[in-house]
Design an enzyme around this catalytic site. Structure first.
Site, PDB file in Angstrom:
ATOM      1  CE  LYS A   1      42.896 167.797 -27.294  1.00  0.00           C
ATOM      2  NZ  LYS A   1      43.965 166.901 -27.758  1.00  0.00           N
TER       3      LYS A   1
ATOM      4  CG  ASN B   1      44.526 166.921 -22.547  1.00  0.00           C
ATOM      5  OD1 ASN B   1      44.761 167.955 -23.152  1.00  0.00           O
ATOM      6  ND2 ASN B   1      45.214 166.544 -21.497  1.00  0.00           N
ATOM      7  CB  CYS B   2      37.703 165.183 -23.908  1.00  0.00           C
ATOM      8  SG  CYS B   2      36.272 164.532 -24.759  1.00  0.00           S
ATOM      9  CG  ASN B   3      40.228 163.376 -29.485  1.00  0.00           C
ATOM     10  OD1 ASN B   3      41.184 164.112 -29.284  1.00  0.00           O
ATOM     11  ND2 ASN B   3      40.368 162.098 -29.750  1.00  0.00           N
TER      12      ASN B   3
END
Length: 117
Positions: free
Chosen positions: A14, A9-11
């Site tokens: 992504k 879920n780390c930007n």
């Protein structure tokens, strides 16, 4: 064989996933939250980049560490802390076994140069 290590879920992760998928780069994903940190890969990254670069000293995880731990950190304690808390590791950490290469972080120009087919 490309392996990407990080937190789903780390930007930044992504962005890396999108780039890899759009550029048809085949990879496997190692999720620190589910599988923990891989000590052998961390040691390789420390050798390639130095523990000071592998450890993310800008994030909340680093800021939340006890000051004594931060002030006395060396390669051995960095490995222990990163293994215990993989959120300390700069993301993504990408290994390319074929090229014997380790990439830290997302930088599109680096990805193009070192991962594009």
């Amino acid at each position: 064989m490309i392996h990407i290590y990080g937190i789903k879920n780390c930007n930044t992760m992504k962005k890396a996933f999108v780039w890899l998928d759009e550029n048809n780069v085949t990879y496997t994903f190692h999720d620190y939250k589910k599988e923990g940190a891989d000590e052998a890969v961390l040691k390789e990254a420390f050798t390639a980049h130095g523990w000071e670069t592998v450890i993310n000293r800008r994030g909340m995880t680093w800021r939340n560490l006890d000051d004594a731990i931060k002030e006395n950190m060396d390669e051995t304690s960095a490995l222990a802390q990163a293994t215990k808390n993989p959120s300390l590791i700069k993301r993504p950490l990408i290994t390319n076994k074929k090229a014997k290469d380790i990439i830290l972080g997302f930088d599109e120009s680096v990805f193009k140069e070192r991962l594009a087919a």
